[in-house]
Design a protein around this motif. Structure first.
Motif, PDB file in Angstrom:
ATOM      1  N   UNK A 102     -14.760  54.574 -35.331  1.00  0.00           N
ATOM      2  CA  UNK A 102     -13.514  55.187 -36.125  1.00  0.00           C
ATOM      3  C   UNK A 102     -12.255  54.318 -35.907  1.00  0.00           C
ATOM      4  N   UNK A 103     -12.003  54.150 -34.636  1.00  0.00           N
ATOM      5  CA  UNK A 103     -11.061  53.387 -34.500  1.00  0.00           C
ATOM      6  C   UNK A 103     -11.448  51.410 -35.384  1.00  0.00           C
ATOM      7  N   UNK A 104     -12.704  51.282 -35.550  1.00  0.00           N
ATOM      8  CA  UNK A 104     -12.420  50.158 -36.204  1.00  0.00           C
ATOM      9  C   UNK A 104     -12.641  50.304 -38.010  1.00  0.00           C
ATOM     10  N   UNK A 105     -12.863  51.144 -38.365  1.00  0.00           N
ATOM     11  CA  UNK A 105     -13.054  51.483 -39.674  1.00  0.00           C
ATOM     12  C   UNK A 105     -11.307  52.178 -40.041  1.00  0.00           C
ATOM     13  N   UNK A 106     -10.223  52.294 -38.875  1.00  0.00           N
ATOM     14  CA  UNK A 106      -9.118  52.599 -39.377  1.00  0.00           C
ATOM     15  C   UNK A 106      -8.586  51.962 -39.480  1.00  0.00           C
ATOM     16  N   UNK A 107      -8.892  50.766 -38.624  1.00  0.00           N
ATOM     17  CA  UNK A 107      -7.958  49.768 -38.578  1.00  0.00           C
ATOM     18  C   UNK A 107      -7.703  48.202 -39.986  1.00  0.00           C
ATOM     19  N   UNK A 108      -8.776  49.134 -41.368  1.00  0.00           N
ATOM     20  CA  UNK A 108      -8.132  48.640 -42.108  1.00  0.00           C
ATOM     21  C   UNK A 108      -7.191  49.020 -43.229  1.00  0.00           C
ATOM     22  N   UNK A 109      -6.578  50.110 -43.003  1.00  0.00           N
ATOM     23  CA  UNK A 109      -5.159  50.934 -42.712  1.00  0.00           C
ATOM     24  C   UNK A 109      -4.044  49.973 -41.967  1.00  0.00           C
TER      25      UNK A 109
END
Length: 412
Positions: free
Chosen positions: A318-325
């Motif tokens: 979750x924290x990995x993918x939210x980093x795209x924002x």
């Protein structure tokens, strides 16, 4: 040649110093997520009250974003950076001296006001030291500190909480901040003018703040960041309590586990910026939109997983993918705007994120109290991720379009 190398080394040193300042700012704010377990016992707090404590910082922090950006553009990065670090360090010390719930709420609100000028001022410093083509990459590197700060906080806070208690933990961290303020006072001296500025047409983007507020492009970035930060601050504020209360983990083990997703996020931001530049330049909306869809899926598996290993894996992803924002939020404006208004623009965008930081822990606290379970709180985070997806897919990365929007707004 010697002057060029000296300038290059200077700006990289300043970038490292700004990175360290962000690390410290996140340490100061994030230790509350671990400390609140002990504080709630001392002050007899229920989940709703804990949510108010976690959100009080963000109330002041969000309110200061636009004024902090305007002040950064008016007075430059140096004054605002130094003032912010000294102010938030003083209130960190005072957090350790709180004697009641009310006093703690007031102190944390003022702490948020003090720290609120740093985000825009640090982005302003990037614009003062780097040419326009270098700023997105430099900003991406600097903002990876956010995730590393979230990772560092539990690793430092958990042992300090056990060894020193929550009061001396805040006092010690605040004292470290005062030392950081001295370093910035000594070294942060932005150049009056750099040779590449003559090649940049900066005047074309020099528009007032009221004009920026009429730009649909900036509103879309802000809403995207708001939804993503619902996820970031909801997880950062409540995952330690969730792991301890619902999954039966100890304080020290929770501190270690809570750092892993943030480390993954930090590495993603640091290297994802390069990926964005190479493969998604001009297509940032797909980079972030797809990332936030994956985030929402992983959030579901945090509370749906039957095993602790499954929870931790879903948390890390979750924290990995939210980093795209995170990457898009702090790199795209540097491509679209000149350094004259970057502080104001980033202050406006970051206000949305910090409003989410205020809202997420508060709403989650009431949902946990009202439903007696964390499931409803995680559905709230999924809703935030969906908001970010919708906003991301509507963003247009077009400098000419943004300038046209600004010109039309200025004529109204």
């Amino acid at each position: 040649m010697g002057t060029f190398l000296q300038q290059k080394n200077k700006k990289h040193f300043i970038l490292g110093l700004l990175f360290a300042g962000w690390l410290l700012s996140y340490l100061d704010r994030m230790v509350m997520g671990v400390a609140v377990v002990a504080i709630s016992q001392d002050f007899q707090l229920d989940p709703a009250s804990i949510g108010v404590v976690l959100s009080s910082f963000f109330a002041g922090y969000a309110l200061m974003q636009i004024p902090g950006g305007w002040l950064s553009d008016k007075y430059g990065s140096r004054r605002i950076v130094i003032f912010s670090i000294i102010a938030w360090s003083i209130f960190t010390v005072l957090s350790g001296l709180a004697w009641s719930l009310t006093s703690l709420l007031v102190i944390r609100f003022l702490f948020g006001l003090g720290e609120g000028g740093y985000p825009s001022a640090s982005q302003k410093a990037i614009a003062e030291f780097y040419s326009k083509k270098e700023r997105a990459k430099a900003s991406s590197f600097m903002m990876s500190s956010n995730s590393f700060g979230i990772a560092l906080a539990p690793l430092i806070a958990a042992p300090m909480l056990v060894w020193l208690g929550w009061r001396w933990m805040f006092i010690t961290i605040g004292a470290a901040g005062l030392i950081m303020g001295i370093l910035f006072w000594k070294h942060l001296h932005p150049p009056k003018r750099l040779e590449w500025e003559d090649r940049e047409n900066t005047s074309k983007n020099k528009v007032p703040m009221k004009t920026l507020l009429k730009s649909p492009s900036l509103w879309k970035i802000m809403v995207m960041w708001f939804g993503a930060d619902i996820v970031v601050w909801g997880l950062a504020g409540w995952m330690p309590s969730y792991l301890i209360n619902e999954r039966g983990m100890g304080i020290l083990s929770t501190g270690f586990i809570a750092s892993l997703p943030a480390i993954a996020s930090g590495l993603t931001v640091m290297f994802g910026g390069l990926l964005l530049e190479k493969f998604f330049s001009g297509r940032e909306k797909y980079f972030t939109g797809i990332g936030m869809i994956l985030t929402s899926i992983c959030l579901y598996f945090i509370f749906a997983s039957s095993s602790v290993a499954g929870v931790i894996t879903a948390y890390i992803l979750s924290m990995t993918f939210v980093s795209t924002a995170i990457i898009t939020t702090y790199s795209l404006p540097h491509k679209l705007l000149s350094k004259e208004i970057i502080g104001s623009a980033m202050g406006f965008i970051n206000m949305g994120g910090q409003a989410a930081g205020f809202l997420a822990p508060l709403v989650m606290g009431f949902l946990i109290s009202g439903f007696g379970t964390y499931n409803a709180a995680f559905w709230f985070l999924i809703a935030g991720a969906v908001v970010s997806v919708v906003a991301a897919f509507t963003i247009t990365n077009n400098e000419k379009k943004l300038n046209t929007e600004s010109s039309k707004a200025a004529a109204q």
